[in-house]
Design a protein around this motif. Structure first.
Motif, PDB file in Angstrom:
ATOM      1  N   ALA A  37       7.911 -31.883  72.900  1.00  0.00           N
ATOM      2  CA  ALA A  37       6.887 -30.642  72.590  1.00  0.00           C
ATOM      3  C   ALA A  37       7.633 -29.532  72.166  1.00  0.00           C
ATOM      4  O   ALA A  37       7.252 -28.888  71.209  1.00  0.00           O
ATOM      5  CB  ALA A  37       5.903 -30.628  73.458  1.00  0.00           C
ATOM      6  N   ALA A  38       8.574 -28.946  72.797  1.00  0.00           N
ATOM      7  CA  ALA A  38       9.354 -27.709  72.878  1.00  0.00           C
ATOM      8  C   ALA A  38      10.080 -27.733  71.364  1.00  0.00           C
ATOM      9  O   ALA A  38       9.728 -26.899  70.408  1.00  0.00           O
ATOM     10  CB  ALA A  38      10.348 -27.415  73.620  1.00  0.00           C
ATOM     11  N   ILE A  39      10.675 -28.805  70.981  1.00  0.00           N
ATOM     12  CA  ILE A  39      11.560 -28.882  69.742  1.00  0.00           C
ATOM     13  C   ILE A  39      10.444 -28.996  68.551  1.00  0.00           C
ATOM     14  O   ILE A  39      10.793 -28.481  67.529  1.00  0.00           O
ATOM     15  CB  ILE A  39      12.517 -29.807  69.758  1.00  0.00           C
ATOM     16  N   VAL A  40       9.570 -29.835  68.670  1.00  0.00           N
ATOM     17  CA  VAL A  40       8.302 -29.858  67.457  1.00  0.00           C
ATOM     18  C   VAL A  40       7.882 -28.625  67.413  1.00  0.00           C
ATOM     19  O   VAL A  40       7.450 -28.234  66.208  1.00  0.00           O
ATOM     20  CB  VAL A  40       7.584 -30.977  68.037  1.00  0.00           C
ATOM     21  N   LEU A  41       7.333 -27.894  68.362  1.00  0.00           N
ATOM     22  CA  LEU A  41       6.829 -26.551  68.099  1.00  0.00           C
ATOM     23  C   LEU A  41       8.052 -25.705  67.602  1.00  0.00           C
ATOM     24  O   LEU A  41       7.569 -24.739  66.688  1.00  0.00           O
ATOM     25  CB  LEU A  41       6.384 -26.142  69.432  1.00  0.00           C
ATOM     26  N   ALA A  42       9.068 -25.690  67.823  1.00  0.00           N
ATOM     27  CA  ALA A  42      10.056 -24.815  67.409  1.00  0.00           C
ATOM     28  C   ALA A  42      10.377 -25.322  65.987  1.00  0.00           C
ATOM     29  O   ALA A  42      10.407 -24.538  65.022  1.00  0.00           O
ATOM     30  CB  ALA A  42      11.554 -25.046  67.864  1.00  0.00           C
ATOM     31  N   ALA A  43      10.342 -26.507  65.375  1.00  0.00           N
ATOM     32  CA  ALA A  43      10.349 -26.667  63.988  1.00  0.00           C
ATOM     33  C   ALA A  43       9.162 -26.389  63.312  1.00  0.00           C
ATOM     34  O   ALA A  43       9.400 -25.977  62.078  1.00  0.00           O
ATOM     35  CB  ALA A  43      10.602 -28.355  63.924  1.00  0.00           C
ATOM     36  N   LEU A  44       8.054 -26.469  63.973  1.00  0.00           N
ATOM     37  CA  LEU A  44       6.840 -26.065  62.978  1.00  0.00           C
ATOM     38  C   LEU A  44       6.897 -24.433  62.670  1.00  0.00           C
ATOM     39  O   LEU A  44       6.646 -24.200  61.800  1.00  0.00           O
ATOM     40  CB  LEU A  44       5.656 -26.538  63.723  1.00  0.00           C
ATOM     41  N   ALA A  45       7.308 -23.844  64.027  1.00  0.00           N
ATOM     42  CA  ALA A  45       7.499 -22.557  63.408  1.00  0.00           C
ATOM     43  C   ALA A  45       8.716 -22.238  62.519  1.00  0.00           C
ATOM     44  O   ALA A  45       8.447 -21.036  61.784  1.00  0.00           O
ATOM     45  CB  ALA A  45       7.791 -21.728  64.892  1.00  0.00           C
ATOM     46  N   GLY A  46       9.619 -23.054  62.671  1.00  0.00           N
ATOM     47  CA  GLY A  46      10.840 -22.681  61.746  1.00  0.00           C
ATOM     48  C   GLY A  46      10.396 -22.841  60.358  1.00  0.00           C
ATOM     49  O   GLY A  46      10.696 -22.307  59.396  1.00  0.00           O
ATOM     50  N   LEU A  47       9.635 -23.831  60.207  1.00  0.00           N
ATOM     51  CA  LEU A  47       8.942 -24.383  58.749  1.00  0.00           C
ATOM     52  C   LEU A  47       7.941 -23.324  58.177  1.00  0.00           C
ATOM     53  O   LEU A  47       8.204 -22.779  57.153  1.00  0.00           O
ATOM     54  CB  LEU A  47       8.163 -25.479  59.116  1.00  0.00           C
ATOM     55  N   GLY A  48       7.368 -22.653  59.444  1.00  0.00           N
ATOM     56  CA  GLY A  48       6.486 -21.371  58.968  1.00  0.00           C
ATOM     57  C   GLY A  48       7.293 -20.159  58.424  1.00  0.00           C
ATOM     58  O   GLY A  48       6.905 -19.500  57.622  1.00  0.00           O
ATOM     59  N   VAL A  49       8.302 -20.101  59.148  1.00  0.00           N
ATOM     60  CA  VAL A  49       9.117 -18.974  59.057  1.00  0.00           C
ATOM     61  C   VAL A  49       9.753 -19.213  57.374  1.00  0.00           C
ATOM     62  O   VAL A  49       9.980 -18.423  56.806  1.00  0.00           O
ATOM     63  CB  VAL A  49      10.375 -18.584  60.050  1.00  0.00           C
ATOM     64  N   LEU A  50      10.255 -20.560  57.324  1.00  0.00           N
ATOM     65  CA  LEU A  50      10.908 -20.614  55.840  1.00  0.00           C
ATOM     66  C   LEU A  50       9.687 -20.517  54.721  1.00  0.00           C
ATOM     67  O   LEU A  50       9.958 -19.944  53.900  1.00  0.00           O
ATOM     68  CB  LEU A  50      11.096 -22.008  55.865  1.00  0.00           C
ATOM     69  N   GLY A  51       8.385 -20.696  55.256  1.00  0.00           N
ATOM     70  CA  GLY A  51       7.365 -20.692  54.192  1.00  0.00           C
ATOM     71  C   GLY A  51       7.034 -19.228  53.907  1.00  0.00           C
ATOM     72  O   GLY A  51       7.012 -18.601  52.739  1.00  0.00           O
ATOM     73  N   GLU A  52       7.299 -18.363  54.872  1.00  0.00           N
ATOM     74  CA  GLU A  52       6.878 -16.862  54.700  1.00  0.00           C
ATOM     75  C   GLU A  52       8.477 -16.201  54.093  1.00  0.00           C
ATOM     76  O   GLU A  52       8.250 -15.398  53.227  1.00  0.00           O
ATOM     77  CB  GLU A  52       6.937 -16.148  56.124  1.00  0.00           C
TER      78      GLU A  52
END
Length: 623
Positions: A37-52
Motif C-alpha cells: 500500500a505504501a509503495i503503490v501510493l508513493a508510485a501514484l503520487a510520483g506519477l502525479g508529480v511527473l504529470g505536473e
C-alpha cells in the motif's frame, strides 16, 4: 499541488518500515499489505508529480539546517524534470517488484522482515532522488548501501549470502569514501553543499581547473562503486545470493541506478571541468565496462549471474552516454533499462520458483510450460539487445549515436558490447526455454503428476505490466516523434547527438548478428560450444576466472592486507605491549629491592638513619 509536497512521498515507505518493524506479524498479510500500500501510493503520487512537471511545475524547498563556522548549511528537496522522472520510475518498478515478492517469498520464516527491509530500501532511493544537496544525497546514499547489505545477506544462514553482503558493503565503501572527500573539497572551496550554489560558484569561477576535475572524479568514485563500474564491479554478480526480488530492485530502480543518477544530477561538475576531462573519464570507464562485463556473461551458467553481468554492462552504456555529452540518452537508457531489467529478473525468479535451480543447463523446454513467463521474458530480452521496436532499441542506440558523434573508439566498444549482449542473451533464452527440460521438477513446485507449470498470478501479472513498458516505453524517446523524453529532461548546455537511419540499421544488424551467432552455437548446433572452448582454452579460462580481477583483489587486499595486519600485530605485541611490560617489570624489580628496606621494624629504620648520618659525615670530611 503535489509538486510542493513531494517530500512526503519517501515518508510513505518509511512509515511502512516502522509499522512492520513493530507490528509485522499482526499486520494484514504479515506486513506485506502495508508495504505494498505504501509503495503503490508513493508510485501514484510520483506519477502525479511527473504529470505536473510535464505541465511546467517545479519546486525547491530549502532551509538552513546548521551553521558551520560562518557558513550556513542549507538542505532541502527539489522537483524538476530529472527528479520527477526518477520518482515515477522508482515508484512504479518498486511497486511491481513488491507485489511480486508476496508470491516469491511465501513461506519464508522471515517474511515480515523482508518487507520491512524492502520498504526502507524504497525510502532511501526516493529520498536520494529528491535531495537538492550533497548532505541529503550522501545520507540516502549510505542508507541505500545499508539496505543492500541487509537484503543481499537476507538468507544469512547461507555462508555465500553472508560473504556476498559483506563484499558489496566493503567494495562500495571504497567509492563512498572517495565521494565523501570530493564533497568535503567542494564545501571547503565553495562553502555550500547545495547543488545550485555549487553550480553557480563554478560558473562564477569560484572553483575550476584541476581542483574542479579532481572534485568531479572523486564524486564519480561514489558512482563507480554504487553502479558497479570497472574496477569496483566485483560485488554485483555476488549480490545474486539475495532473494530474486532484491536482485530485481537493486539492478533496476535503486542501488545501481543511484550512481548514474548522481552523475546526471551533478552534471555541471563534469561538463565544466577543463577540456571535459572528467566527462572523458566517465565515458571511457563506461565504455570499457560495457564490453568487459558483457564478455563474462558468455560463459556464466547461473541465470541470475548472466543478468547481473548484463546490468554491469548496461550501466556502462549509461555512463558512456553521459560521458559523451548524451545527457538525455544516458538517462533515457536508465529509465527503459529499469523496466526491462526488472522484468528479466522477475522472469528469472519465476523460472527459479518452479524448477528450484539457477543453473540454465538444468532447464530447457520451459516456453511450453510457462508461456506467460516466456513471452514476457522474451520481450525484455529483445529490449535489452536493442531489437526494434522494443524500448532498448531507442535508448541504447541514442547512447551509441552520442558515442559516434564524439569518439569512434568508444562507439566501436559499444557496438562490440551490443553484439556480445545479443549473443549471451540468446544463449540464455535457448538454454532456458527451448528444447527439452533437462532438470528434475521439485515435488514442492510440480503440478500433479510432476509436470512443470506457470507461476501464480501474483507473480505473472507484474511480468505482463512490465512487458508493456518493455515493448512501448521506447517510443517516448523516438526521434520520429520528436523525442519527447529528450525535450523534457534536456540539459540546456548540451546539444543532443543526431541519429542517422544508417547508424540505427548498423546497430540493429549487429544485435541480430549476435542472436544468429547464439542460435548457430546453442540452437542449430552448427558450431559446437565445447569445440569453441577447446579451440580457445585460454580465452575460456580468462572469462571463467573473470579476468582474474577477484584474484588480484585477493592478493592485494587479502595477501598484502594480511602482511600489514601481521606487521601491526607484531608492533602492538613487541613495541606497544613490550614498552608497557618493560615498565611493569622495572617497577616490580624496584619493588623487590625496596622491600628489604621497608621491614616495618623501628630499630631497623633507626639503624638506617644512623648509617646514613655516618655516610654523610664521611663524605663531608672527604671533601
Amino acid at each position: 499541488m503535489l509538486t510542493h509536497i513531494a517530500w512526503i512521498i519517501p515518508l510513505l515507505p518509511l512509515a511502512a518500515f516502522a509499522l512492520i518493524v513493530f507490528w509485522g506479524e499482526r499486520l494484514p498479510a504479515r506486513g506485506s499489505a502495508v508495504s505494498i500500500a505504501a509503495i503503490v501510493l508513493a508510485a501514484l503520487a510520483g506519477l502525479g508529480v511527473l504529470g505536473e512537471a510535464l505541465g511546467g511545475a517545479r519546486a525547491d524547498l530549502t532551509y538552513t539546517w546548521v551553521v558551520v563556522g560562518s557558513r550556513p548549511l542549507t538542505v532541502g528537496f527539489v522537483v524538476d524534470p530529472l527528479s520527477a522522472t526518477m520518482l515515477a520510475m522508482v515508484g512504479v518498478v518498486a511497486s511491481l517488484i513488491t507485489i511480486y515478492s508476496v508470491g516469491y517469498m511465501q513461506g519464508d520464516p522471515r517474511f515480515p522482515r523482508f518487507f520491512a527491509y524492502l520498504s526502507l530500501f524504497q525510502f532511501s532511493m526516493l529520498f536520494l532522488v529528491l535531495a537538492d544537496n550533497f548532505l541529503f544525497i550522501y545520507m540516502a546514499w549510505e542508507l541505500v548501501g545499508l539496505c543492500s547489505y541487509l537484503l543481499i545477506g537476507f538468507w544469512f544462514e547461507r555462508p555465500s549470502a553472508a560473504r556476498a553482503a559483506v563484499k558489496a558493503f566493503v567494495v562500495t565503501r571504497i567509492g563512498d569514501f572517495a565521494m565523501m572527500i570530493g564533497i568535503l573539497l567542494l564545501f571547503l572551496r565553495i562553502g555550500s553543499l547545495r547543488f545550485d550554489d555549487i553550480f553557480r560558484a563554478i560558473d562564477l569561477g569560484g572553483i575550476g581547473g584541476p581542483t574542479l576535475t579532481l572534485a568531479a572524479l572523486l564524486v564519480f568514485g561514489g558512482a563507480v562503486g554504487k553502479s558497479a563500474q570497472v574496477p569496483l564491479h566485483v560485488w554485483l554478480p555476488d549480490a545474486m545470493e539475495g532473494p530474486t526480488p532484491v536482485s530485481a530492485l537493486i539492478h533496476a530502480a535503486t542501488m545501481v541506478a543511484a550512481g548514474v543518477y548522481l552523475v546526471a544530477r551533478t552534471y555541471p561538475l563534469f561538463l565544466l571541468s577543463p577540456n571535459h576531462a572528467a566527462l572523458t573519464v566517465v565515458a571511457y570507464v563506461g565504455g570499457v565496462t560495457a564490453l568487459f562485463a558483457a564478455t563474462m556473461g558468455v560463459v556464466e551458467d547461473d541465470i541470475k549471474r548472466v543478468l547481473a553481468y548484463s546490468t554491469v554492462s548496461q550501466l556502462g552504456y549509461m555512463m558512456l552516454g553521459l560521458g559523451m555529452l548524451g545527457y538525455s540518452a544516458g538517462m533515457f537508457h536508465l529509465i527503459t533499462h529499469a523496466f526491462f531489467k526488472a522484468l528479466l529478473f522477475l522472469g528469472a525468479g519465476s523460472v527459479i520458483h518452479v524448477v528450484a535451480t539457477n543453473d540454465m543447463k538444468r532447464m530447457g523446454g520451459l516456453a511450453r510450460a510457462m508461456p506467460v513467463t516466456f513471452w514476457t521474458f522474451l520481450a525484455a530480452t529483445l529490449a535489452l539487445t536493442g531489437i526494434p521496436p522494443f524500448a532498448g532499441f531507442f535508448s541504447k542506440d541514442a547512447v551509441l549515436a552520442a558515442a559516434y558523434a564524439h569518439d569512434k573508439i568508444l562507439w566501436l566498444l559499444g557496438m562490440a558490447g551490443a553484439f556480445v549482449t545479443a549473443f549471451y542473451m540468446g544463449r540464455l533464452c535457448w538454454y532456458t526455454f527451448a528444447g527439452e527440460f533437462r532438470g528434475e521438477v521439485p515435488a514442492a513446485h510440480g503440478a500433479p503428476g510432476g509436470a512443470l507449470h506457470e507461476s501464480p498470478a501474483v507473480m505473472t501479472v507484474p511480468l505482463v505490466i512490465l512487458a508493456l513498458f518493455a515493448v512501448f516505453l521506447g517510443w517516448v524517446g523516438a526521434g520520429a516523434l520528436g523525442n519527447p523524453f529528450e525535450r523534457f529532461v534536456h540539459f540546456e548546455r548540451v546539444a543532443p547527438a543526431p541519429e542517422s537511419p544508417g547508424m540505427l540499421a548498423v546497430a540493429t544488424a549487429v544485435a541480430l548478428a549476435g542472436w544468429v551467432a547464439a542460435g548457430a552455437v546453442y540452437a542449430w548446433k552448427i558450431v559446437s560450444a565445447s569445440g569453441l572452448r577447446r579451440a580457445c582454452p585460454w580465452a575460456y579460462r580468462l572469462l571463467v576466472r573473470k579476468y582474474y580481477v577477484d584474484d588480484l583483489y585477493a592478493i592485494v587486499f587479502l595477501g598484502l592486507g594480511a602482511l600489514v595486519i601481521r606487521a601491526a600485530r607484531a608492533f602492538d605485541q613487541y613495541v606497544v605491549d613490550g614498552l608497557v611490560n618493560a615498565l611493569g617489570w622495572l617497577a616490580r624489580q624496584l619493588g623487590l629491592g625496596l622491600r628489604y628496606v621497608q621491614t616495618g621494624r623501628a630499630e631497623t629504620y633507626l639503624l638506617i638513619v644512623f648509617l646514613g648520618v655516618v655516610l654523610i659525615v664521611l663524605v663531608r670530611l672527604a671533601w
